[in-house]
Motif scaffolding. Structure first.
Motif, short mmCIF file in Angstrom:
data_model
loop_
_atom_site.label_atom_id
_atom_site.label_comp_id
_atom_site.label_asym_id
_atom_site.label_seq_id
_atom_site.Cartn_x
_atom_site.Cartn_y
_atom_site.Cartn_z
N GLU A 808 1.48 -9.88 -9.41
CA GLU A 808 1.09 -10.34 -8.08
C GLU A 808 0.15 -9.34 -7.40
N LEU A 809 0.32 -8.06 -7.67
CA LEU A 809 -0.62 -7.06 -7.13
C LEU A 809 -2.03 -7.29 -7.66
N SER A 814 -7.56 -8.97 -6.84
CA SER A 814 -8.74 -9.74 -7.27
C SER A 814 -9.32 -10.56 -6.12
N LEU A 815 -8.51 -10.79 -5.07
CA LEU A 815 -8.98 -11.50 -3.89
C LEU A 815 -9.52 -10.55 -2.83
N GLY A 816 -9.60 -9.26 -3.19
CA GLY A 816 -10.13 -8.28 -2.25
C GLY A 816 -9.12 -7.73 -1.27
N GLU A 817 -7.82 -7.90 -1.57
CA GLU A 817 -6.77 -7.49 -0.63
C GLU A 817 -6.17 -6.16 -1.05
N ALA A 825 2.94 -2.22 -1.97
CA ALA A 825 3.40 -1.40 -3.08
C ALA A 825 4.07 -0.13 -2.58
N THR A 826 3.55 0.47 -1.53
CA THR A 826 4.17 1.68 -0.98
C THR A 826 5.57 1.39 -0.47
N PHE A 827 5.74 0.26 0.21
CA PHE A 827 7.08 -0.12 0.66
C PHE A 827 8.03 -0.31 -0.52
N VAL A 828 7.58 -1.07 -1.51
CA VAL A 828 8.44 -1.39 -2.64
C VAL A 828 8.85 -0.13 -3.41
N LEU A 870 -6.97 0.02 -8.12
CA LEU A 870 -5.65 -0.38 -7.64
C LEU A 870 -4.61 0.69 -7.98
N LEU A 871 -4.66 1.21 -9.20
CA LEU A 871 -3.71 2.24 -9.60
C LEU A 871 -3.87 3.52 -8.79
N VAL A 872 -5.12 3.95 -8.61
CA VAL A 872 -5.36 5.17 -7.83
C VAL A 872 -4.85 5.00 -6.40
N SER A 873 -5.17 3.87 -5.81
CA SER A 873 -4.75 3.61 -4.44
C SER A 873 -3.22 3.65 -4.32
#
Length: 954
Positions: A808-809, A814-817, A825-828, A870-873
């Motif tokens: 889902e991430l 891919s939608l620019g979000e 992801a930080t919350f989870v 995405l991974l770095v972020s």
């Protein structure tokens, strides 16, 4: 009938806009009382929203245009009101259709131009405050951003229409004296983003440049630093260097929406709302991690809380209890911890004032929350007029003053009507008695001779007045603490009965105090309790039963794990309360547990016995009686089926359990009977069904018993009749049983009932995926996302959950979000879990991440770049969040600070991550991640060991 219902019914029936609909609206408004009009908000605003909401189902419908034009032309809907409601509604993705938005903008613009009035007095009201105008401008800028993000339409020039509207609104901002530096920085960031990232038309760019210049003059040198930081980030991002965070979004409620939902959902657990120090540690950690100014943080926190209220119609009273009754306490502790940090010098009072000012300008959020509460109030037959028209925001502001977060003078600037709101009428009775609130509540709830109806009245009054919730919760915890070491069951039992009999009572306590402490005190009371020395053992056993029911209710309601609870040097286990009864107890349990069985079997089922006498009650510990009761039932039925016990003697013995003496033991009995039916594949003799039905439909069966047993009972009464010869007999009244269960679990309130949240694995793979998708969808729609992480991890192993979550991430990225991905992801990954759950962050970094890197190495360049970003972020964000959580827990003196709540320290995780990345030297993605992390000044500042472990990075 609300205006929304009237408009929808009129439109769907083809009613004329000018001749009939407006007349009906005016008739409805005329019939509404002054109190109803004040509680329903501005009439024009509600009228506009009643039409705008239909655009979600009928986009671009000409009939809806006629409704709006007719209302504006009539004057009942001012142009300024329509502009404000349109811009607020346009934040919803449901209206993000170019044709719809362009049509609505043109209606506003045409109405303005035809009025012949200047913008002030037309698109904004005359004498409107600058704060409110800027809030409308903020909505317009959000729509401008949306317009440039939507597909281009050849028939509708949405960007042109929105640009015109923005230009008109900006011309209305003339008084800069009312704008604080913090607010100016907020708008500066928004405007600067539009000018930097979008190809605006020359006319709107010119106006925005002038607006930005005014903001710059107001802010001063801070603007230069902000502009340079933005330019440096843009350049470094293009070169693959620099700080990977970039400018954090100041306009979303994702982070704090997730956090607040967690605090309320898991309020009875560690790090929930009732756990003050740990809950505040989370608030402080997210404040420091977000890098938001205090003004932005307070703004997002308050907006997220009231959005949660508006979204949770079924739980609206619980959210009001949290916002009014608990949130001010959390804000006090938050302020004290932040102010104690000598490294910061912030004016939290001014920031809170600015946040409240912004919140009060978001009328649509406040109105939706009040409407949710009104629906609950309308469906509550016990509702009192004294509580009907109370405003949540004014109650909240009063608590802000009461907790010395802001002065009365500052709050009156926000809402002059706050001083006019008097407390509920029953507070005058408290003053007349001369008692403090706690003593008064005790006298009313626990008075001798008081019936259940009197307690119901007072619990309703307490529930609807969050200002007294803290007092009630403190009183309950203090009484539990004192009574746990005594044998005064006459005082302890009635208090426990209130908590298990009235759902709202335990909700109140769970928001303010530790439910685990209540459970500990109740277990301590029962540990050695017996009736040997009491004067009336039958009454005492009934009171002890309420203690047992409270324990069973609290443990199952809040899903406490079946493990020992320790406080100080004492430990007690609740396992005997909920563990299933064996069918052959003497062969499977220690001898001391079944020693009372023969005497009790004789007392209950022997026709020649004298029944239950005081002596047998004095000689049996209540814990033992609770334990053996299910076994006695099953044995008696089996003996009866063998012909050794006639039915009359059987039913006489069972009748003791339908009365107040022993009905508190029915949880285990009903569960044991259902288990017998399941083991026999429902092909059991009718006597099992007859006895079960007798117990369930007994008028004296406690509501708590039915609520606790409802999941098991419902397995016998499916929606459709079981297509097999093993269906329940015709005498088993399924409809009556379903009705008593519905009444017991209070279906209309939608609270956290046992029926809707049964214990054990509850959500299959598909529903976990849907829960994650729903959280992203809510974030996308500017709502407060909710993700029950605890439930997901109880359902699926961590690796399986992470696989679904990562999918889902990637979809959202891919939608620019990317920003939403980072926050969710930080919350989870950094939300502390129960000690029984494995910490998920180390699993992600050291087990799951290597497989993601290996897969990314095989991707095509565009996909690989997105995965790497995405991974770095996520990696940088979660590790920074982890270190801020550690610091915040130390600052708050949090109870969880004696263990590593995330499994490992943040420094240890960063060091090991650097080692893993360095050893994976054949992976190009691993090298790029290492380079990006090492080039981030904020990341390296928090984790200097990362560089030393990584080695030289070029």
């Amino acid at each position: 009938m609300y205006l929304t219902d009237l408009t929808r019914n009129s439109f769907q029936s083809g009613v004329s806009a000018t001749k009939v609909w407006l007349a009906l609206c005016k008739l409805l408004i005329a019939k509404m009382s002054a109190a109803q009009l004040e509680g329903s908000g501005d009439v024009g605003r509600n009228l506009s929203n009643s039409v705008l909401v239909l655009y979600r189902s009928y986009p671009g419908d000409p009939g809806l245009q006629d409704y709006l034009k007719a209302a504006i032309q009539d004057g009942i809907l001012p142009v300024s009101t329509f502009v404000a409601t349109l811009l607020q509604a346009a934040r919803s993705s449901d209206l993000h259709i170019p044709a719809t938005l362009d049509t609505l903008c043109r209606i506003a613009l045409d109405a303005h131009y035809s009025s012949g009035k200047p913008p002030i007095g037309s698109v904004v009201p005359e004498n409107e405050s600058t704060a409110v105008i800027l809030a409308t401008v903020h909505d317009a800028l959000a729509l401008l951003r949306t317009a440039y993000s939507l597909p281009i339409s050849h028939f509708h020039q949405l960007t042109t229409s929105v640009s015109e509207l923005v230009i008109l609104l900006l011309s209305c901002v003339t008084d800069w004296s009312q704008v604080s530096n913090a607010q100016a920085m907020l708008y500066f960031t928004d405007v600067n983003d539009l000018l930097t990232n979008y190809r605006l038309t020359p006319d709107v760019r010119q106006v925005l440049d002038a607006f930005l210049l005014s903001l710059s003059l107001l802010i001063g040198d801070d603007v230069k630093a902000a502009r340079e930081a933005q330019m440096m980030h843009t350049m470094h991002f293009a070169l693959g260097k620099g700080d990977i965070f970039g400018p954090s979004s100041d306009t979303d409620v994702i982070t704090l929406g997730l956090l607040l939902n967690y605090l309320v959902k898991h309020r009875a657990h560690e790090f929930g709302a009732g756990d003050l120090k740990n809950a505040v540690a989370l608030l402080v950690a997210y404040f420091r991690w977000s890098s938001w100014t205090p003004t932005v943080y307070y703004t997002q926190l308050l907006c997220a809380a009231f959005i949660c209220l508006s979204q949770n119609g079924q739980h609206s009273m619980l959210w009001k209890a949290f916002i009014v009754g608990r949130l001010p306490d959390l804000l006090v502790s938050f302020r004290d911890i932040v102010n104690a940090d000598t490294s910061t010098n912030t004016d939290l009072g001014s920031a809170l004032h600015a946040g409240l000012s912004y919140l009060l300008s978001r009328h649509h959020i406040l109105v939706q929350g009040e409407q949710a509460l009104a629906r609950d109030s309308a469906s509550d037959p016990s509702n009192e007029e004294d509580n009907n028209s109370r405003s949540t925001t004014r109650d909240f502001l009063q608590q802000i003053v009461k907790n010395n977060l802001l002065s009365q003078q500052l709050v009156l600037q926000l809402d002059p009507k706050v001083s006019n709101d008097s407390p509920p009428k029953w507070h005058a009775e408290v003053n007349d008695t001369g008692l403090d609130m706690a003593a008064f509540l005790e006298s009313k709830l626990l008075q001798e001779g008081g019936g259940e109806g009197d307690v119901q009245v007072w619990m309703d009054r307490i529930w609807k007045d969050p200002s007294c919730h803290k007092t009630f919760a403190n009183f309950v915890l203090n009484r539990f603490s004192v009574l746990s070491s005594s044998h005064d069951v006459d005082a302890f039992g009635p208090l426990c009965k209130i908590l298990h009999n009235f759902e709202c009572a335990l909700d109140i306590v769970s928001l303010h105090e530790s439910v685990a402490d209540l459970i500990f005190y109740a277990l301590a009371f029962l540990e050695d309790y017996d009736c040997e020395t009491v004067g009336d053992p039958q009454t005492a056993v009934g009171h002890v039963g309420d203690v047992f029911l409270f324990l069973q209710y609290a443990i199952i309601r809040f899903k406490f794990p079946n493990r020992s609870i320790t406080k100080g040097d004492k430990t007690f286990s609740p396992s005997y309360l909920l563990s299933p009864m064996p069918r052959n107890m003497p062969g499977e349990r220690p001898p001391e547990e079944y020693r009372p069985v023969p005497a009790w079997f004789k007392a209950l089922f022997d026709p020649n016995s004298e029944g239950i006498e005081d002596n047998i009650l004095r000689s049996t510990k209540p814990k033992s009686l609770l334990r053996i009761a299910p076994f006695l039932f099953v044995q008696a039925i089996q003996v009866s089926l063998m012909g050794k016990l006639d039915k009359e003697a059987l039913m006489n013995g069972i009748s003791y359990f339908t009365g107040p003496l022993l009905n508190w033991s029915l949880v285990g009995i009903i569960q044991a009977l259902v288990k017998e039916l399941q083991m026999r594949q429902f092909a059991a003799p009718p006597v099992y069904y007859d006895i079960l039905q007798l117990l369930i439909l007994s008028p004296s069966c406690p509501r708590t018993v039915l609520a606790l047993c409802s999941p098991q009972i419902l397995s016998l009464v499916p929606e459709r009749k079981r297509l097999s010869p093993n269906a329940p007999p015709s005498s088993f009244n399924i409809s009556a049983i379903r009705q008593v269960l519905a009444d017991a679990i209070n279906v209309k309130s939608g609270s956290d009932s046992i029926m809707t949240n049964p214990p054990g694995p509850q959500v299959p793979y598909q529903q976990v995926q849907q829960a994650i998708q729903r959280a992203f969808s809510q974030a996308r729609s500017q709502k407060s996302p909710f993700l029950d992480l605890k439930r997901c991890l109880e359902t699926l192993p961590p690796i399986k959950f992470l696989q679904i979550f990562w999918t889902e991430l990637v979809t959202a990225a891919s939608l620019g979000e990317l920003e939403a991905c980072r926050r969710i992801a930080t919350f989870v990954l950094t939300m502390p879990q129960e000690p029984t759950q494995p910490p998920i962050l180390p699993i992600f970094l050291f087990i799951f991440l290597p497989s993601l890197i290996a897969a990314a190495d095989r991707q095509n360049p565009p996909e690989q770049t997105m995965t790497m970003e995405l991974l770095v972020s996520i990696i940088s964000s979660v590790l920074n969040a982890a270190v801020h959580l550690e610091w915040a827990m130390r600052s708050a003196g949090a109870s969880g600070n004696d263990r590593l709540v995330l499994g490992q320290s943040s420094a240890a995780m960063a060091r090991r991550l650097a080692q893993d990345l360095r050893l994976n030297h054949e992976s190009s993605v691993s090298g790029m991640i290492s380079q990006r992390l090492a080039s981030s000044q904020s990341f390296v500042a928090n984790f200097p060991a990362f560089i030393s472990e990584l080695g030289t990075v070029t």
